[in-house]
Design a protein around this motif. Structure first.
Motif, mmCIF file in Angstrom:
data_model
loop_
_atom_site.group_PDB
_atom_site.id
_atom_site.type_symbol
_atom_site.label_atom_id
_atom_site.label_comp_id
_atom_site.label_asym_id
_atom_site.label_seq_id
_atom_site.Cartn_x
_atom_site.Cartn_y
_atom_site.Cartn_z
ATOM 1 N N THR A 160 0.754 -1.191 -0.103
ATOM 2 C CA THR A 160 -0.026 0.084 -0.174
ATOM 3 C C THR A 160 0.815 1.317 0.072
ATOM 4 O OG1 THR A 160 -0.111 0.198 2.401
ATOM 5 C CG2 THR A 160 -1.771 -1.169 1.404
ATOM 6 N N GLN A 161 0.313 2.336 -0.646
ATOM 7 C CA GLN A 161 0.966 3.485 -0.645
ATOM 8 C C GLN A 161 -0.116 4.700 -0.603
ATOM 9 O OE1 GLN A 161 3.718 4.043 -3.913
ATOM 10 N NE2 GLN A 161 4.344 6.128 -3.487
ATOM 11 N N THR A 162 0.222 5.494 0.099
ATOM 12 C CA THR A 162 -0.702 6.930 0.057
ATOM 13 C C THR A 162 -0.005 8.010 -0.961
ATOM 14 O OG1 THR A 162 -1.744 6.425 2.420
ATOM 15 C CG2 THR A 162 -1.976 8.824 1.481
ATOM 16 N N LEU A 163 -0.598 8.330 -1.848
ATOM 17 C CA LEU A 163 -0.235 9.199 -3.073
ATOM 18 C C LEU A 163 -0.498 10.465 -2.731
ATOM 19 C CD1 LEU A 163 -1.587 7.226 -6.231
ATOM 20 C CD2 LEU A 163 0.798 6.799 -4.906
ATOM 21 N N HIS A 245 -12.047 15.955 -2.713
ATOM 22 C CA HIS A 245 -11.515 17.007 -3.510
ATOM 23 C C HIS A 245 -10.902 16.311 -4.912
ATOM 24 C CE1 HIS A 245 -7.949 20.342 -3.694
ATOM 25 N NE2 HIS A 245 -8.754 20.615 -4.527
ATOM 26 N N PHE A 246 -10.652 15.147 -4.885
ATOM 27 C CA PHE A 246 -10.049 14.395 -5.908
ATOM 28 C C PHE A 246 -11.007 14.267 -7.116
ATOM 29 C CE2 PHE A 246 -7.340 12.685 -2.264
ATOM 30 C CZ PHE A 246 -6.277 13.291 -2.584
ATOM 31 N N SER A 247 -12.310 14.578 -7.021
ATOM 32 C CA SER A 247 -13.428 14.253 -7.689
ATOM 33 C C SER A 247 -13.617 15.654 -8.498
ATOM 34 C CB SER A 247 -14.728 13.928 -7.241
ATOM 35 O OG SER A 247 -15.306 14.985 -6.265
ATOM 36 N N VAL A 248 -12.962 16.685 -8.155
ATOM 37 C CA VAL A 248 -13.043 17.915 -8.776
ATOM 38 C C VAL A 248 -11.468 18.532 -9.057
ATOM 39 C CG1 VAL A 248 -15.413 18.562 -8.240
ATOM 40 C CG2 VAL A 248 -13.462 19.278 -6.694
ATOM 41 N N TRP A 249 -10.787 17.478 -9.068
ATOM 42 C CA TRP A 249 -9.138 17.921 -9.438
ATOM 43 C C TRP A 249 -8.974 18.768 -10.572
ATOM 44 C CZ3 TRP A 249 -6.312 17.156 -5.475
ATOM 45 C CH2 TRP A 249 -5.062 17.381 -5.161
ATOM 46 N N ASP A 250 -9.909 18.488 -11.629
ATOM 47 C CA ASP A 250 -9.659 19.344 -12.857
ATOM 48 C C ASP A 250 -10.707 20.711 -12.948
ATOM 49 O OD1 ASP A 250 -12.275 18.051 -12.841
ATOM 50 O OD2 ASP A 250 -12.040 17.715 -15.021
ATOM 51 N N VAL A 268 -9.234 13.431 3.284
ATOM 52 C CA VAL A 268 -9.434 12.558 2.331
ATOM 53 C C VAL A 268 -8.150 12.342 1.683
ATOM 54 C CG1 VAL A 268 -11.901 13.172 1.764
ATOM 55 C CG2 VAL A 268 -10.075 14.151 0.476
ATOM 56 N N SER A 269 -8.158 11.045 1.239
ATOM 57 C CA SER A 269 -6.706 10.727 0.441
ATOM 58 C C SER A 269 -7.053 9.723 -0.680
ATOM 59 C CB SER A 269 -5.594 9.858 1.795
ATOM 60 O OG SER A 269 -6.385 8.906 2.157
ATOM 61 N N VAL A 270 -6.025 9.538 -1.374
ATOM 62 C CA VAL A 270 -5.875 8.665 -2.497
ATOM 63 C C VAL A 270 -4.771 7.633 -2.378
ATOM 64 C CG1 VAL A 270 -4.540 10.205 -4.154
ATOM 65 C CG2 VAL A 270 -5.853 8.122 -4.863
ATOM 66 N N GLY A 271 -5.217 6.513 -2.137
ATOM 67 C CA GLY A 271 -4.274 5.415 -1.996
ATOM 68 C C GLY A 271 -4.016 4.278 -2.729
ATOM 69 N N MET A 272 -2.812 3.767 -3.196
ATOM 70 C CA MET A 272 -2.674 2.881 -4.295
ATOM 71 C C MET A 272 -2.280 1.543 -3.588
ATOM 72 S SD MET A 272 0.094 2.495 -7.343
ATOM 73 C CE MET A 272 1.469 3.020 -6.170
ATOM 74 N N ILE A 273 -3.017 0.337 -3.948
ATOM 75 C CA ILE A 273 -2.662 -0.837 -3.624
ATOM 76 C C ILE A 273 -2.080 -1.788 -4.612
ATOM 77 C CG2 ILE A 273 -4.043 -0.963 -1.627
ATOM 78 C CD1 ILE A 273 -6.266 -2.319 -3.375
ATOM 79 N N SER A 290 2.592 9.194 -14.117
ATOM 80 C CA SER A 290 1.872 10.308 -14.766
ATOM 81 C C SER A 290 0.612 10.457 -13.658
ATOM 82 C CB SER A 290 0.984 9.651 -16.109
ATOM 83 O OG SER A 290 1.999 9.486 -17.132
ATOM 84 N N LEU A 291 0.232 9.713 -13.066
ATOM 85 C CA LEU A 291 -1.055 10.030 -12.110
ATOM 86 C C LEU A 291 -0.308 10.761 -10.878
ATOM 87 C CD1 LEU A 291 -3.285 9.538 -10.611
ATOM 88 C CD2 LEU A 291 -2.847 7.460 -9.832
ATOM 89 N N LYS A 292 0.839 10.344 -10.657
ATOM 90 C CA LYS A 292 1.720 11.287 -9.593
ATOM 91 C C LYS A 292 2.042 12.763 -10.148
ATOM 92 C CE LYS A 292 3.929 7.475 -6.945
ATOM 93 N NZ LYS A 292 5.392 6.993 -6.425
ATOM 94 N N GLU A 293 2.169 12.787 -11.300
ATOM 95 C CA GLU A 293 2.212 14.163 -11.831
ATOM 96 C C GLU A 293 1.231 15.259 -11.915
ATOM 97 O OE1 GLU A 293 3.924 13.793 -15.756
ATOM 98 O OE2 GLU A 293 5.975 13.025 -15.214
#
Length: 307
Positions: A160-163, A245-250, A268-273, A290-293
């Motif tokens: 797991t990693q919190t991005l 917030h991630f749902s309106v990132w754009d 809130v956070s976005v995490g990768m598994i 690309s996602l991290k950018e």
């Protein structure tokens, strides 16, 4: 035990196509004695007579014809393997399979896909929307390269990693009277039409708990468990909303809504598994980059007037 080597098959193919050991040697950029030696070794390895020798020339036997047919298929497969390896290395071919929460499908993932696809149009990308439990289950089974969830759970077969960590934000139509504020307080939305998540989902429960702690009971006649629908309702002037917030990132790319910081803060956070048993492919690693950018763009709540 000695094994047939690639040069033996190359020599056989060249000889069968040219009908001459000398010409086969020219094709292979080697000497005639070396080509003859390879054919002799191939015959020894095969254990059957592959060539009839007459007048200093070789004629293939039916057994050689049979081996040649198989050798041709093997050489074709080897060429495909080499080309595929090159394609994978240069990212001109490959695939990425991702399981995500629907909240990330409205802005974050489309932005990452756009960035990645512009650079690597030959990579196939598949994105499936699932609930958190299914994402954890399917990623652990290896059905996806990786998954994106809000709060990654630590499991024996997952890494797991919190991005990125952010918070719930307040969104509203661009001409809304609250748009002049930089920060929206719970008290500001007490008398506003309110679009929100149901109490039965974690976001909804967190929002109502936070508002209740501030003594606010909003009028919530419009409820949905999908961030995309909540956003669309706000764009159409149906009220204000607190969303991931991630749902309106754009949101800063469009003029339909404005995004404002909300207090008290609701994290809130976005995490990768990632499945432990299968490391990320080069294509998947590059997509994650690309996602991290995109996440590093950090489109903070749009600037506005001080309160």
């Amino acid at each position: 035990m000695r094994r047939i080597k690639l040069r033996h098959l190359d020599t056989l193919a060249a000889f069968m196509k040219t009908g001459s050991v000398t010409e086969a040697a020219l094709v292979l950029h080697t000497t005639q004695p070396n080509a003859s030696k390879s054919l002799k070794q191939l015959e020894e390895f095969a254990g059957v007579k592959l060539f009839e020798r007459s007048g200093g020339r070789l004629r293939p036997t039916p057994e050689a014809e049979l081996l040649f047919a198989h050798a041709t298929r093997l050489m074709d497969e080897l060429m495909l393997f080499e080309n595929l390896s090159l394609d994978l290395t240069t990212m001109s071919q490959g695939y990425v399979n991702i399981g995500i929460l629907s909240a990330f499908s409205t802005a974050l993932i489309p932005m990452a896909v756009e960035r990645f696809n512009n650079l690597y149009p030959g990579i196939q990308i598949q994105v499936d929307l699932l609930d958190s439990d299914k994402i954890h289950t399917y990623v652990s089974r290896g059905n996806y390269d990786f998954g994106l969830v809000h709060h990654p759970e630590h499991e024996a077969d997952l890494m797991t990693q919190t991005l990125k960590t952010s918070s719930m934000v307040c969104i509203m139509p661009i001409d809304h009277k609250l748009a002049k504020h930089r920060v929206i307080l719970a008290s500001d939305i007490a008398d506003q039409p309110f679009v929100t998540y149901p109490r039965s989902v974690p976001f909804g429960a967190a929002i109502f708990r936070s508002l209740s702690d501030e003594g606010v009971r909003p009028s919530n006649s419009l409820i949905s468990n999908q961030s995309q629908l909540i956003r669309r309702l706000v764009e159409r002037g149906r009220g204000v909303a607190l969303v991931d917030h991630f749902s309106v990132w754009d949101a800063n790319e469009f003029d339909h809504i404005v995004v404002r910081q909300f207090e008290p803060r609701i994290p809130v956070s976005v995490g990768m598994i990632i499945p432990k048993r299968r490391p990320l492919s080069l294509a998947a690693q590059t997509f994650v980059a690309s996602l991290k950018e995109v996440l590093e763009q950090d489109p903070a709540t749009a600037p506005g007037h001080q309160r």
